[in-house]
Design an enzyme around this catalytic site. Sequence first.
Site, PDB file in Angstrom:
ATOM      1  N   SER A  98      -0.611  -5.563  -0.521  1.00 59.26           N
ATOM      2  CA  SER A  98      -1.079  -6.674  -1.522  1.00 59.26           C
ATOM      3  C   SER A  98      -1.307  -6.226  -3.153  1.00 59.26           C
ATOM      4  O   SER A  98      -0.593  -5.914  -3.623  1.00 59.26           O
ATOM      5  CB  SER A  98      -2.470  -5.800  -1.120  1.00 59.26           C
ATOM      6  N   SER A  99      -1.777  -7.519  -4.105  1.00 62.97           N
ATOM      7  CA  SER A  99      -1.152  -7.250  -4.755  1.00 62.97           C
ATOM      8  C   SER A  99      -2.906  -8.002  -5.624  1.00 62.97           C
ATOM      9  O   SER A  99      -3.893  -8.662  -5.092  1.00 62.97           O
ATOM     10  CB  SER A  99      -0.774  -8.591  -5.807  1.00 62.97           C
TER      11      SER A  99
END
Length: 372
Positions: A98-99
């Site tokens: 995730s980012s």
Amino acid sequence: MTDQAKLHKQLLDAMTAGGSLRTAPWKRAAEAVPRHEFLRGGFFRRVEGSVPAAWTPVLEGDPGWLEACYQDESLTTQIAGTIVPADIRGQIMREPTSSSTLPSLVLRMLEDLRVEPKSRVLEIGTGTGYSTALLCNRLNEEQVTSVEYDLDVVARARTALARQDMFPVIVTGDGLLGYAHSAPYDRIIATCGVRTVPTTWIEQTKPGGLILATVGGWLGSSELARLTVHDDGTASGPLLGGQISFMLARPHTAPPIGLLPDLYQGNERETAIGADLLTDWTTRFVIQLAAPNAQRLTLERDGHTEDVLIDVKSGSWAAVYQQDGRWIVRQDGPDSLWDAVEGQLGRWHAAGTPALEEFTVTVTPEGQTIHW
């Protein structure tokens, strides 16, 4: 002006100059939403020169944390599906899951979504909640629904949005299924990549509505597509260009290859198409159309480098290497994988190698096609 305000203004000025932030309503939204509020849990910074990639945490208050929040770059916020920066001391060598997407891409996509004041929007992939907040500011929170796969990510995004006094509908679930309860939508935007645009998104979008999603494959080339939904339940539209890349939606990620086939078997011949073409983004996208289920490996064998494509569904494979200045392919399996690649590239070259912006994506109940 505080340090945070200066950094925020510098980012807005850079996005405006770069052309990703183009219209007054989105400029006002970008001014009103502070990115650092959605990164208070910290992020991971890649250790320079590490192979395989190693990551080290940067937490709120650490040197460089605030400055990085206002850099136009993506910041990894989760590793290996569960690990967040506060969980780590030192380094971790696992894959990001995730980012926080670089702000210029977030705003470019929101501009490309062409929302109108009364648009109802479904966002696929809440992430940190930064893009959700921009949508809430530009519209009303009652018009925004966001779906996120990961329960922990949802909890962090809700907290960050609440600090901004924003309370849109946020749902934990498989974004590929959309969210029928709030449908129909005028716009759907996906902040994860997909191999094929789900028909559920089309079913949940009003005729004339738009779907903005990044379409790609397991060879690592993807492009942003903007599809218009038609009265007959189909959707079509162009690729927008720009070499846009997102993490694939988890159900669309490549499966493990498993046991390698015997790469000494198969039929060998000379080929005019070398593995060096796999390094070119556009060419790789075209190749994906011919080999949509193929993954790529690079191996050192018998004193030379072989680029290997393996179709994980059929078991077909092709190994390409250079010998005495010539390109050689060896392939085996039920399908001649490299023959399909050669044929696809041949047709593309015969058409004058049209740019990806000249490609059209069409989705019907029978499936997805991409053509120039």
